[in-house]
Design a protein around this motif. Structure first.
Motif, mmCIF file in Angstrom:
data_model
loop_
_atom_site.group_PDB
_atom_site.id
_atom_site.type_symbol
_atom_site.label_atom_id
_atom_site.label_comp_id
_atom_site.label_asym_id
_atom_site.label_seq_id
_atom_site.Cartn_x
_atom_site.Cartn_y
_atom_site.Cartn_z
ATOM 1 N N GLY A 1 0.812 -1.210 0.000
ATOM 2 C CA GLY A 1 0.000 0.000 0.000
ATOM 3 C C GLY A 1 0.844 1.258 0.000
ATOM 4 O O GLY A 1 0.551 2.219 -0.722
ATOM 5 N N LEU A 2 1.910 1.265 0.797
ATOM 6 C CA LEU A 2 2.815 2.417 0.810
ATOM 7 C C LEU A 2 3.498 2.600 -0.538
ATOM 8 O O LEU A 2 3.647 3.727 -1.033
ATOM 9 N N GLU A 3 3.922 1.488 -1.132
ATOM 10 C CA GLU A 3 4.584 1.560 -2.438
ATOM 11 C C GLU A 3 3.631 2.126 -3.495
ATOM 12 O O GLU A 3 4.038 2.950 -4.338
ATOM 13 N N ALA A 4 2.394 1.678 -3.467
ATOM 14 C CA ALA A 4 1.430 2.152 -4.466
ATOM 15 C C ALA A 4 1.228 3.660 -4.361
ATOM 16 O O ALA A 4 1.138 4.367 -5.384
ATOM 17 N N GLU A 5 1.150 4.173 -3.137
ATOM 18 C CA GLU A 5 0.990 5.612 -2.950
ATOM 19 C C GLU A 5 2.219 6.368 -3.462
ATOM 20 O O GLU A 5 2.097 7.419 -4.104
ATOM 21 N N ALA A 6 3.408 5.834 -3.164
ATOM 22 C CA ALA A 6 4.638 6.498 -3.603
ATOM 23 C C ALA A 6 4.779 6.469 -5.117
ATOM 24 O O ALA A 6 5.213 7.454 -5.741
ATOM 25 N N ILE A 7 4.408 5.339 -5.733
ATOM 26 C CA ILE A 7 4.482 5.234 -7.195
ATOM 27 C C ILE A 7 3.530 6.231 -7.854
ATOM 28 O O ILE A 7 3.876 6.882 -8.852
ATOM 29 N N ALA A 8 2.341 6.374 -7.278
ATOM 30 C CA ALA A 8 1.384 7.339 -7.826
ATOM 31 C C ALA A 8 1.916 8.762 -7.741
ATOM 32 O O ALA A 8 1.596 9.612 -8.575
ATOM 33 N N GLU A 9 2.753 9.020 -6.743
ATOM 34 C CA GLU A 9 3.268 10.376 -6.525
ATOM 35 C C GLU A 9 4.510 10.669 -7.361
ATOM 36 O O GLU A 9 4.611 11.745 -7.980
ATOM 37 N N VAL A 10 5.478 9.715 -7.410
ATOM 38 C CA VAL A 10 6.767 10.024 -8.062
ATOM 39 C C VAL A 10 7.095 9.107 -9.227
ATOM 40 O O VAL A 10 8.035 9.371 -9.980
ATOM 41 N N GLY A 11 6.358 7.989 -9.372
ATOM 42 C CA GLY A 11 6.613 7.061 -10.461
ATOM 43 C C GLY A 11 7.489 5.885 -10.052
ATOM 44 O O GLY A 11 8.345 6.006 -9.173
ATOM 45 N N GLU A 12 7.275 4.752 -10.723
ATOM 46 C CA GLU A 12 7.990 3.531 -10.381
ATOM 47 C C GLU A 12 9.487 3.642 -10.655
ATOM 48 O O GLU A 12 10.317 3.165 -9.862
ATOM 49 N N ASP A 13 9.863 4.281 -11.767
ATOM 50 C CA ASP A 13 11.280 4.392 -12.106
ATOM 51 C C ASP A 13 12.048 5.162 -11.042
ATOM 52 O O ASP A 13 13.174 4.803 -10.683
ATOM 53 N N THR A 14 11.439 6.215 -10.520
ATOM 54 C CA THR A 14 12.119 7.007 -9.486
ATOM 55 C C THR A 14 12.358 6.178 -8.235
ATOM 56 O O THR A 14 13.455 6.193 -7.661
ATOM 57 N N LEU A 15 11.326 5.433 -7.814
ATOM 58 C CA LEU A 15 11.500 4.576 -6.633
ATOM 59 C C LEU A 15 12.586 3.532 -6.864
ATOM 60 O O LEU A 15 13.418 3.272 -5.991
ATOM 61 N N MET A 16 12.581 2.932 -8.058
ATOM 62 C CA MET A 16 13.546 1.878 -8.355
ATOM 63 C C MET A 16 14.964 2.431 -8.360
ATOM 64 O O MET A 16 15.896 1.794 -7.852
ATOM 65 N N ARG A 17 15.146 3.602 -8.906
ATOM 66 C CA ARG A 17 16.488 4.185 -8.955
ATOM 67 C C ARG A 17 16.959 4.588 -7.559
ATOM 68 O O ARG A 17 18.144 4.491 -7.238
ATOM 69 N N ARG A 18 16.030 5.027 -6.709
ATOM 70 C CA ARG A 18 16.406 5.314 -5.323
ATOM 71 C C ARG A 18 16.854 4.032 -4.619
ATOM 72 O O ARG A 18 17.849 4.029 -3.890
ATOM 73 N N ALA A 19 16.084 2.971 -4.822
ATOM 74 C CA ALA A 19 16.450 1.692 -4.215
ATOM 75 C C ALA A 19 17.798 1.205 -4.739
ATOM 76 O O ALA A 19 18.654 0.741 -3.979
ATOM 77 N N ALA A 20 17.988 1.311 -6.065
ATOM 78 C CA ALA A 20 19.246 0.873 -6.662
ATOM 79 C C ALA A 20 20.427 1.658 -6.123
ATOM 80 O O ALA A 20 21.518 1.108 -5.906
ATOM 81 N N SER A 21 20.233 2.940 -5.882
ATOM 82 C CA SER A 21 21.308 3.765 -5.327
ATOM 83 C C SER A 21 21.723 3.253 -3.949
ATOM 84 O O SER A 21 22.912 3.160 -3.632
ATOM 85 N N GLY A 22 20.734 2.900 -3.107
ATOM 86 C CA GLY A 22 21.045 2.369 -1.784
ATOM 87 C C GLY A 22 21.759 1.035 -1.843
ATOM 88 O O GLY A 22 22.704 0.780 -1.087
ATOM 89 N N VAL A 23 21.322 0.160 -2.758
ATOM 90 C CA VAL A 23 21.965 -1.142 -2.907
ATOM 91 C C VAL A 23 23.396 -0.971 -3.402
ATOM 92 O O VAL A 23 24.334 -1.588 -2.879
ATOM 93 N N ALA A 24 23.582 -0.130 -4.409
ATOM 94 C CA ALA A 24 24.922 0.077 -4.959
ATOM 95 C C ALA A 24 25.868 0.632 -3.910
ATOM 96 O O ALA A 24 27.043 0.231 -3.836
ATOM 97 N N ALA A 25 25.385 1.552 -3.079
ATOM 98 C CA ALA A 25 26.238 2.115 -2.032
ATOM 99 C C ALA A 25 26.655 1.049 -1.027
ATOM 100 O O ALA A 25 27.807 1.006 -0.587
ATOM 101 N N ALA A 26 25.721 0.154 -0.676
ATOM 102 C CA ALA A 26 26.046 -0.904 0.268
ATOM 103 C C ALA A 26 27.065 -1.880 -0.322
ATOM 104 O O ALA A 26 28.023 -2.292 0.348
ATOM 105 N N VAL A 27 26.882 -2.254 -1.593
ATOM 106 C CA VAL A 27 27.828 -3.164 -2.252
ATOM 107 C C VAL A 27 29.192 -2.504 -2.360
ATOM 108 O O VAL A 27 30.237 -3.144 -2.120
#
Length: 492
Positions: free
Chosen positions: A12-38
């Motif tokens: 439900g939280l993801e759906a609200e965020a996707i409606a606000e900023v778009g799926e690509d934006t969320l995915m790139r934010r997530a990818a940035s966090g993963v890349a930093a950890a790696v």
């Protein structure tokens, strides 16, 4: 406290965020966090990102997309990134990004898992096979790759959760990835707190990707205690006496099982009770007189009852439980005492079953409890009216008057021995007698026992661990006093 929420709530939280900023934006934010950890992991291993080998394990969903976009970021920093298609079709835009950055994609069936003949052995692997919607378990070939990475001690960063675990229950019915680090997004999920999945997560890092504030009900709202909260133990002060600290009345053990009475009393004494009255059988009483001369053996005023452990088949069990109910005092009921309970008891009563005892209480198989302990402990609280502490590898406390499931601090497996539950019951009763709510008493008692075992690992007897718990409570009190002194110093 650390909160965790079920998959439906996160969706439900993801759906609200996707409606606000778009799926690509969320995915790139997530990818940035993963890349930093790696990147942090490979730098700690090799001193740099450039020239290191990183393997991305890819599945068909958004987790695979997160991992591919993270791989693309690392490839642009000079890492040799190889994507391994483990399941389904890879995320199209993520794969294109990896390819454009110089990464490559191979099929899992093309891998030779012989370590000595495999030049692709990575410095770090990234698990993006399955996400929070994936079914637990892994196909055989993927399980073999997961086993190879584990046997080669390859650090593995899981995206959101290790593939193969159940996000909501923490179950790991077959194989799974065993991560050294898990990067999750927005909020923790139950699998990050519940065994056996918790042990597969490694260090868990929560990345804020803009999911917003939770404002919806959650079927599974877990709240794990943190060590700092244990400084809020009911410490005595200059005005305290034995009654303000709390008097525990113990009727546990029997002539057949005297140890349960002895260890329950140990827990109450070393948990800080102002007085402990032992009101049980003669044989445990004889031992207690010898090892704990501060215990009182005459009836009198008590502020909490501790009943049931080591009773065996007791003819007057129903009568003892009924009298405790008539007293309108809080109570801890453990082990054999559970079979003498009426259908409903007050929420001020704390039941402390292990999985087998809870299964019997609910009329279910033991596996029904262990497959989904959150479901089981919540049902037990709703059905009995009591607060319920489910003992085990993950210790959960549910009360009928709250949606929260409290999760105790984790501890080492050394506490999985006969007598630990008896000591735990005594600790719970000491806190109830001091005026704590049943849910607070349950989670704090389980947490202090786990924390003490973690600080003193090894095959200690339950009674010795109880003595060390008393020392740990003193350490926490000194820590709290130091914190208060520091706050006062800053305010001056």
């Amino acid at each position: 406290m650390m909160d965790a929420y079920d998959v439906a709530t996160i969706r439900g939280l993801e759906a609200e965020a996707i409606a606000e900023v778009g799926e690509d934006t969320l995915m790139r934010r997530a990818a940035s966090g993963v890349a930093a950890a790696v990147a942090r992991d490979v730098v700690s291993l090799r001193g740099r990102v450039y020239g290191t080998k990183i393997m991305i394990l890819i599945g068909p969903g958004n987790n695979g997309g997160d991992a591919l976009f993270a791989g693309a970021r690392l490839a642009r920093r000079g890492a040799a990134v190889t994507g391994v298609r483990c399941l389904g079709r890879p995320h199209a835009r993520g794969f294109a990004a990896l390819r454009d950055a110089g990464g490559r994609l191979i099929e899992i069936d093309d891998l030779d898992l012989d370590e000595n003949q495999w030049p692709l052995k990575p410095d770090v692997a990234v698990d993006g096979i399955l996400g929070i919607g994936g079914r637990p378990g892994l196909p055989d070939r993927v399980a073999a790759l997961a086993g190879a990475l584990e046997s080669w001690l390859v650090p593995t960063v899981a995206v959101d959760l290790p593939s193969g675990v159940d996000a909501d229950t923490g179950a790991v019915p077959t194989s799974s990835i065993r991560a050294t680090r898990t990067v999750t997004f927005g909020e923790l999920k139950p699998c990050h707190l519940l065994e056996p999945a918790r042990s597969r997560c490694g260090e868990v890092q929560v990345i804020d990707i803009g999911l917003g504030t939770l404002h919806m009900p959650a079927d599974r709202w877990l709240r794990q205690m943190e060590e700092d909260e244990l400084t809020d133990w009911p410490y005595p002060d200059a005005r305290s006496d034995k009654y303000s600290r709390g008097v525990v009345g113990v009727d546990a053990g029997s002539n057949q099982y005297p140890g349960a009475g002895v260890l329950s009393t140990y827990g109450a004494v070393h948990g800080g009770a102002g007085m402990v009255r032992f009101l049980g059988a003669d044989k445990p009483a004889k031992i207690i007189r010898r090892v704990l001369p501060n215990v009182v053996f005459s009836p009198g005023r008590v502020q909490a009852h501790l009943l049931g452990s080591g009773w065996g088949d007791r003819r007057d069990g129903n009568k003892v439980i009924s009298a405790a109910l008539d007293s309108e005092l809080p109570a801890v009921v453990d082990a054999d005492g559970l079979k003498y309970l009426p259908k409903k008891v007050p929420a001020t009563w704390l039941l402390t079953p292990h999985a087998g005892e809870l299964a019997t209480l609910l009329g279910e198989e033991r596996s029904w409890v262990t497959d989904d302990p959150v479901r089981a402990v919540r049902l037990a609280a709703d059905r009995t009216g009591a607060t319920v502490l489910l003992k085990g590898a993950t210790q959960l406390v549910a009360a009928p008057d709250t949606d929260e499931i409290a999760v105790a601090l984790p501890g080492p497996a050394w506490t999985g021995q006969a007598g630990s539950g008896d000591v735990l019951g005594g600790l719970c009763a000491a806190l109830l007698a001091a005026g704590r709510r049943a849910i607070d008493a349950g989670v704090r008692a389980a947490s202090i026992q786990a924390l003490t075992a973690r600080r003193h690992p090894g095959p200690l007897t339950p009674q010795r661990l109880a003595e060390l718990i008393a020392e740990e409570i003193g350490r926490l009190q000194r820590r709290q006093a130091a914190m208060i002194d520091e706050i006062r110093r800053i305010q001056q």
